[in-house]
Design a protein around this motif. Structure first.
Motif, PDB file in Angstrom:
ATOM      1  N   GLN A 169      -0.892  27.226  44.342  1.00 51.09           N
ATOM      2  CA  GLN A 169      -2.233  27.282  43.777  1.00 51.09           C
ATOM      3  C   GLN A 169      -2.872  28.618  44.153  1.00 51.09           C
ATOM      4  O   GLN A 169      -2.960  28.957  45.323  1.00 51.09           O
ATOM      5  CB  GLN A 169      -3.094  26.130  44.287  1.00 51.09           C
ATOM      6  CG  GLN A 169      -4.503  26.110  43.706  1.00 51.09           C
ATOM      7  CD  GLN A 169      -5.367  24.996  44.280  1.00 51.09           C
ATOM      8  OE1 GLN A 169      -5.062  24.428  45.330  1.00 51.09           O
ATOM      9  NE2 GLN A 169      -6.456  24.670  43.601  1.00 51.09           N
ATOM     10  N   GLU A 225      -6.188  30.531  42.339  1.00 49.66           N
ATOM     11  CA  GLU A 225      -7.100  30.457  41.210  1.00 49.66           C
ATOM     12  C   GLU A 225      -8.382  31.239  41.466  1.00 49.66           C
ATOM     13  O   GLU A 225      -8.822  31.381  42.611  1.00 49.66           O
ATOM     14  CB  GLU A 225      -7.465  28.989  40.927  1.00 49.66           C
ATOM     15  CG  GLU A 225      -6.282  28.124  40.543  1.00 49.66           C
ATOM     16  CD  GLU A 225      -6.657  26.661  40.385  1.00 49.66           C
ATOM     17  OE1 GLU A 225      -7.804  26.303  40.743  1.00 49.66           O
ATOM     18  OE2 GLU A 225      -5.802  25.881  39.923  1.00 49.66           O
ATOM     19  N   SER A 273      -5.751  30.116  36.862  1.00 47.73           N
ATOM     20  CA  SER A 273      -4.650  30.655  37.648  1.00 47.73           C
ATOM     21  C   SER A 273      -4.613  32.170  37.542  1.00 47.73           C
ATOM     22  O   SER A 273      -4.827  32.741  36.465  1.00 47.73           O
ATOM     23  CB  SER A 273      -3.315  30.078  37.160  1.00 47.73           C
ATOM     24  OG  SER A 273      -2.225  30.724  37.807  1.00 47.73           O
ATOM     25  N   TYR A 281      -1.861  33.820  38.290  1.00 49.09           N
ATOM     26  CA  TYR A 281      -0.481  34.223  38.041  1.00 49.09           C
ATOM     27  C   TYR A 281      -0.310  35.035  36.749  1.00 49.09           C
ATOM     28  O   TYR A 281       0.468  36.013  36.731  1.00 49.09           O
ATOM     29  CB  TYR A 281       0.432  32.999  38.033  1.00 49.09           C
ATOM     30  CG  TYR A 281       0.992  32.643  39.396  1.00 49.09           C
ATOM     31  CD1 TYR A 281       1.297  33.626  40.325  1.00 49.09           C
ATOM     32  CD2 TYR A 281       1.257  31.313  39.750  1.00 49.09           C
ATOM     33  CE1 TYR A 281       1.828  33.313  41.560  1.00 49.09           C
ATOM     34  CE2 TYR A 281       1.785  30.980  40.985  1.00 49.09           C
ATOM     35  CZ  TYR A 281       2.077  31.993  41.894  1.00 49.09           C
ATOM     36  OH  TYR A 281       2.608  31.670  43.124  1.00 49.09           O
TER      37      TYR A 281
END
Length: 440
Positions: free
Chosen positions: A205, A207, A212, A214
């Motif tokens: 996780q 965020e 997110s 990523y």
């Protein structure tokens, strides 16, 4: 008065960092700080360091130095462990002897042949500390910084399951700190959690404002070919989750990198780099010793830097301040797809009651697959020390991805025999060494 004992306080620079973090909390009561080391010269430098830190921060504390471990532990509330059994001489063996067989390591203190043998020579000291804590401070919290983290906390659960032992490592924090800088988002505005094993947990996780981060990271990686020359970026691209330890360290947990000259060049790895780090640590001790002798001020890290976890835990328990950290603890239903009873790294709440691990359920299956390989190495090393089966030491190395991808089983057996002989003076008596091993 709260009694905090530092075991291995001769790690003077780290002792300075921990004490600086601890004494910078303005709302703590006066503390009873006890420094213990088996090296009298290092202990004296640690004492001088502690006294200077206390004076400069204007935070009075009762500071004692004790060569006798039992005297130090009596009545302790917190025991902070940072011993390094064998010092730099043992580290040289861990790295240089395997290198002479063609096996390359970068850090060698947590996994692989270096990690296994560092664990084996640390177990007798941990067992003796546990025996003393049972008698002298059974309710104390044991806060461990000594590597190999997962093996050491797991070992403590074998020899003293009643002791409240927690392993502490800041790698998750610094990983997220660096990633936030990379994508241009303030760390304090993010929510993050990781889980797995120490030095190979997975950032499941991460965020910002509910989204997110990523995708932003993937964009940065695709735009910068040099980023793709880092081990952790390669792991992220192949596994899908970012690992929480440096590229140098992460390379040792896998078979992908150190066996191959081309991979070492591509991913800019430096085998034996920890030797230079260890030599720097010796120089830092010598600098501290000289500074104290000359009456000069020691360098203290900036106040804005993140405090280490042990001071945070102590502060939370004494003041009731709640916070969340990442901790290494025994898996009791915390990670469903890793072995029960192994040591895992998970988020944890810290309150006045202590450290409360958070169950995370299943972690990403591909991350768990790699974690289980390392935990198998750790389990074999622990069982070798517990039973005295020297063959299990060799079988632990045979499971290690880096070692097994580089050397044949025959050469691994020969290397293990050489390591057992080289470390004989500090290895457990159960394995033919000269260090007494106290078992329950």
């Amino acid at each position: 008065m709260t009694r905090i004992v530092f075991i291995g306080a001769g790690s003077v620079v780290f002792t300075r960092q921990l004490l600086t973090d601890l004494l910078r909390f303005p709302d703590l009561p006066e503390l009873d700080i006890v420094l213990h080391d088996i090296d009298a010269e290092r202990l004296e430098v640690a004492r001088g360091t502690a006294e200077q830190v206390s004076a400069r921060l204007g935070r009075p504390a009762r500071i004692h130095a004790a060569l006798d471990r039992r005297a130090a532990l009596e009545g302790a509330d917190f025991v902070v462990n940072m011993v390094q059994v064998g010092g730099i001489a043992a580290t040289r063996i861990d790295l240089e002897l395997p290198a002479s067989f063609g096996l390359r390591q970068t850090i060698g203190d947590t996994t692989g042949i270096g990690g296994v043998f560092r664990g084996l020579r640390t177990f007798p000291v941990l067992s003796a500390i546990a025996r003393d804590m049972r008698e002298l401070c059974p309710d104390a919290w044991f806060l461990n910084y000594t590597n190999p983290m997962a093996m050491n906390i797991w070992w403590m659960s074998v020899v003293a399951p009643e002791i409240k032992a927690v392993g502490l490592c800041h790698s998750v924090y610094w990983t997220v700190n660096d990633l936030c800088e990379l994508v241009g988002v303030p760390l304090e505005e993010t929510v993050y959690r990781a889980a797995g094993v120490n030095h190979q947990a997975w950032l499941y996780q991460w965020e910002h404002e509910g989204e997110s981060l990523y995708p932003r990271l993937r964009e940065r990686i695709e735009a910068d070919p040099e980023l793709r020359r880092r081990v952790r970026v390669e792991m992220f691209r192949r596994i899908g989750y970012y690992p929480t330890e440096t590229s140098e360290h992460s390379s040792e947990y896998l078979s992908w990198f150190l066996r191959d000259d081309a991979q070492i060049e591509r991913f800019r790895l430096e085998p034996l780099v920890y030797l230079g780090i260890s030599e720097d640590n010796v120089r830092e001790f010598e600098d501290a010793r000289a500074a104290l002798a000359e009456g000069r001020e020691l360098e203290l890290h900036e106040e804005g830097d993140a405090a280490e976890y042990a001071p945070q835990i102590i502060h939370s328990m004494l003041t009731g301040t709640e916070r969340e950290i990442h901790a290494n603890v025994i898996n009791r239903g915390l990670i469903a797809n890793l072995p029960e009873g192994a040591c895992v790294e998970v988020p944890a709440r810290v309150t006045s009651a202590g450290v409360e691990p958070i169950a995370v359920g299943d972690i990403p299956v591909q991350g768990a697959a790699h974690n289980r390989t390392y935990l198998s190495v750790a389990e074999l090393a622990i069982e070798a020390a517990r039973t005295g089966d020297r063959e299990l030491v060799k079988r632990a190395l045979l499971v290690d991805p880096n070692a097994a991808s580089t050397l044949s089983p025959e050469r691994l057996w020969e290397l293990a025999d050489a390591m057992l002989a080289a470390h004989e003076g500090v290895l457990p008596s159960t394995l033919g060494g000269r260090a007494e091993l106290v078992l329950p």
